[in-house]
Design a protein around this motif. Structure first.
Motif, PDB file in Angstrom:
ATOM      1  N   PHE A  67      95.209  16.383  20.383  1.00  0.00           N
ATOM      2  CA  PHE A  67      94.154  17.329  20.738  1.00  0.00           C
ATOM      3  C   PHE A  67      93.208  16.650  21.723  1.00  0.00           C
ATOM      4  CE2 PHE A  67      89.890  19.133  19.969  1.00  0.00           C
ATOM      5  CZ  PHE A  67      90.148  20.473  20.229  1.00  0.00           C
ATOM      6  N   HIS A  68      93.054  17.274  22.898  1.00  0.00           N
ATOM      7  CA  HIS A  68      92.166  16.723  23.921  1.00  0.00           C
ATOM      8  C   HIS A  68      90.981  17.662  24.118  1.00  0.00           C
ATOM      9  CE1 HIS A  68      95.048  13.629  25.221  1.00  0.00           C
ATOM     10  NE2 HIS A  68      95.979  14.545  25.045  1.00  0.00           N
ATOM     11  N   LEU A  69      89.757  17.126  24.079  1.00  0.00           N
ATOM     12  CA  LEU A  69      88.545  17.902  24.325  1.00  0.00           C
ATOM     13  C   LEU A  69      87.935  17.407  25.625  1.00  0.00           C
ATOM     14  CD1 LEU A  69      86.483  19.990  23.292  1.00  0.00           C
ATOM     15  CD2 LEU A  69      85.303  18.099  22.152  1.00  0.00           C
ATOM     16  N   ASN A  70      87.888  18.293  26.640  1.00  0.00           N
ATOM     17  CA  ASN A  70      87.373  17.910  27.951  1.00  0.00           C
ATOM     18  C   ASN A  70      85.891  18.218  28.124  1.00  0.00           C
ATOM     19  OD1 ASN A  70      89.936  17.027  28.894  1.00  0.00           O
ATOM     20  ND2 ASN A  70      90.526  19.163  29.237  1.00  0.00           N
ATOM     21  N   ALA A  71      85.429  19.301  27.509  1.00  0.00           N
ATOM     22  CA  ALA A  71      84.025  19.670  27.652  1.00  0.00           C
ATOM     23  C   ALA A  71      83.598  20.536  26.483  1.00  0.00           C
ATOM     24  CB  ALA A  71      83.797  20.423  28.965  1.00  0.00           C
ATOM     25  N   LEU A  72      82.309  20.499  26.168  1.00  0.00           N
ATOM     26  CA  LEU A  72      81.748  21.308  25.097  1.00  0.00           C
ATOM     27  C   LEU A  72      80.472  21.970  25.614  1.00  0.00           C
ATOM     28  CD1 LEU A  72      82.068  22.085  22.095  1.00  0.00           C
ATOM     29  CD2 LEU A  72      80.566  20.178  21.533  1.00  0.00           C
ATOM     30  N   THR A  73      80.529  23.293  25.816  1.00  0.00           N
ATOM     31  CA  THR A  73      79.362  24.038  26.289  1.00  0.00           C
ATOM     32  C   THR A  73      78.519  24.435  25.094  1.00  0.00           C
ATOM     33  OG1 THR A  73      80.656  24.887  28.140  1.00  0.00           O
ATOM     34  CG2 THR A  73      78.615  26.052  27.613  1.00  0.00           C
ATOM     35  N   ARG A  74      77.217  24.203  25.166  1.00  0.00           N
ATOM     36  CA  ARG A  74      76.392  24.404  23.985  1.00  0.00           C
ATOM     37  C   ARG A  74      75.018  24.954  24.352  1.00  0.00           C
ATOM     38  NH1 ARG A  74      72.935  19.886  23.380  1.00  0.00           N
ATOM     39  NH2 ARG A  74      73.469  18.161  24.768  1.00  0.00           N
ATOM     40  N   TYR A 113      81.517  21.785  16.006  1.00  0.00           N
ATOM     41  CA  TYR A 113      82.889  22.224  16.284  1.00  0.00           C
ATOM     42  C   TYR A 113      83.578  22.483  14.945  1.00  0.00           C
ATOM     43  CZ  TYR A 113      87.713  22.366  17.770  1.00  0.00           C
ATOM     44  OH  TYR A 113      89.009  22.770  17.971  1.00  0.00           O
ATOM     45  N   ALA A 147      86.255  22.632  12.496  1.00  0.00           N
ATOM     46  CA  ALA A 147      87.596  22.057  12.359  1.00  0.00           C
ATOM     47  C   ALA A 147      87.720  21.421  10.981  1.00  0.00           C
ATOM     48  CB  ALA A 147      87.865  21.018  13.439  1.00  0.00           C
TER      49      ALA A 147
END
Length: 296
Positions: free
Chosen positions: A2-9, A16, A18
């Protein structure tokens, strides 16, 4: 992966949603146990012979299921086991242990005590190879495909009643096996040996030694499995073996097309090359979460 590139908040502390599974206890313990409580009653509509059942979070739920069954006819519990292996999420179960209706399947000592009193591998062991398996189960090295087994620990008609499992521990295996670091005779049914390195050869030798002939299960685990911790012991056993490859009976007899196993039933549950590393919480994360309790 699982790759997370960006988190808009929009908030200072984004969340997150999960769930992480791994070395117990994890958060899925509470979700899994709640689901069991919800659906056991529904399941009994399909299988009215089931008195209760319990999937052990210690083994990742799908790896160990104990089922208490009231037999309305001979060997009905085995029919029940096969039915459960084709029912919803229970179809992903790897090991099913069948016990009498008066045994509490949620009591690990009671379940393994039933194995000690009633299990005979020659008549009560059912192996099912080459079937669908949980995606999270890595033991067969083949995605979604592996093997399952049923241990019938129910009493038999005409069987002499045994009040309690044997309490006398078998001889110390370190006397004959130099790679055995420690051992435990668990719940009167299972001799667990903690080994340094490869475990299969150790199990193959021990199951053939006469001093262990009365032991029902003989299991090898790796050095990272603490033998005196019940939860981590079940985790270290049931998450690390493939039924078809790693179950090692003392002997096998053929009756036509039926391969009958002679006990003890050995299991090589040591860590093997190709298995992923155990997922554990980082100490800093544990400390941060612990610090939240009691805060509004």
């Amino acid at each position: 992966m699982f790759h997370l590139n960006a988190l808009t908040r929009r908030r200072a502390r984004p969340i997150y949603q999960a769930s992480v599974v791994g070395k117990p206890p994890q958060e899925d313990k509470f979700m899994g146990e709640a689901v069991q409580e919800f659906f056991t009653g529904v399941l009994r509509v399909i299988h009215p012979e089931v008195r209760d059942l319990w999937a052990y979070f210690e083994a990742g739920f799908h790896n160990l299921l104990a089922v208490a069954v009231e037999n309305r006819f001979a060997r009905e519990a085995r029919k029940t086991a096969l039915g459960l292996m084709g029912t919803g999420q229970l179809s992903l179960t790897k090991v099913i242990v069948l016990v009498d209706e008066d045994v509490n399947p949620r009591d690990r000592a009671g379940v393994f005590g039933a194995i000690a009193r009633h299990f005979d591998p020659a008549e009560d062991f059912l192996l099912i190879p080459g079937v669908p398996l949980d995606t999270l189960d890595f033991t067969s090295f083949t995605m979604n495909l592996g093997s399952k087994m049923v241990i019938d620990a129910q009493s038999k008609p005409g069987e002499t009643a045994v009040a309690a499992p044997p309490s006398a521990a078998p001889p110390d295996p370190r006397a004959t096996e130099e790679t055995v670091l420690a051992h435990r005779f668990a719940w009167g049914a299972m001799l667990v040996v903690q080994v340094k390195g490869e475990g299969r050869r150790v199990v193959e030798r021990l199951v053939r030694r006469p001093e262990y002939a009365a032991v029902k299960l003989l299991v090898a685990v790796s050095a990272d499995v603490p033998l005196e911790d019940d939860e981590l012991l079940l985790w270290g056993i049931f998450t690390r073996f493939d039924c078809a490859r790693d179950v090692i009976p003392a002997g096998i007899e053929t009756r036509g097309a039926w391969a009958s196993c002679r006990g003890p039933l050995g299991i090589d549950a040591t860590w093997k090359t190709g298995y992923p590393a155990a997922i554990e919480n980082h100490p800093d994360v544990i400390a941060r979460v612990d610090s939240w309790w009691g805060k509004e």
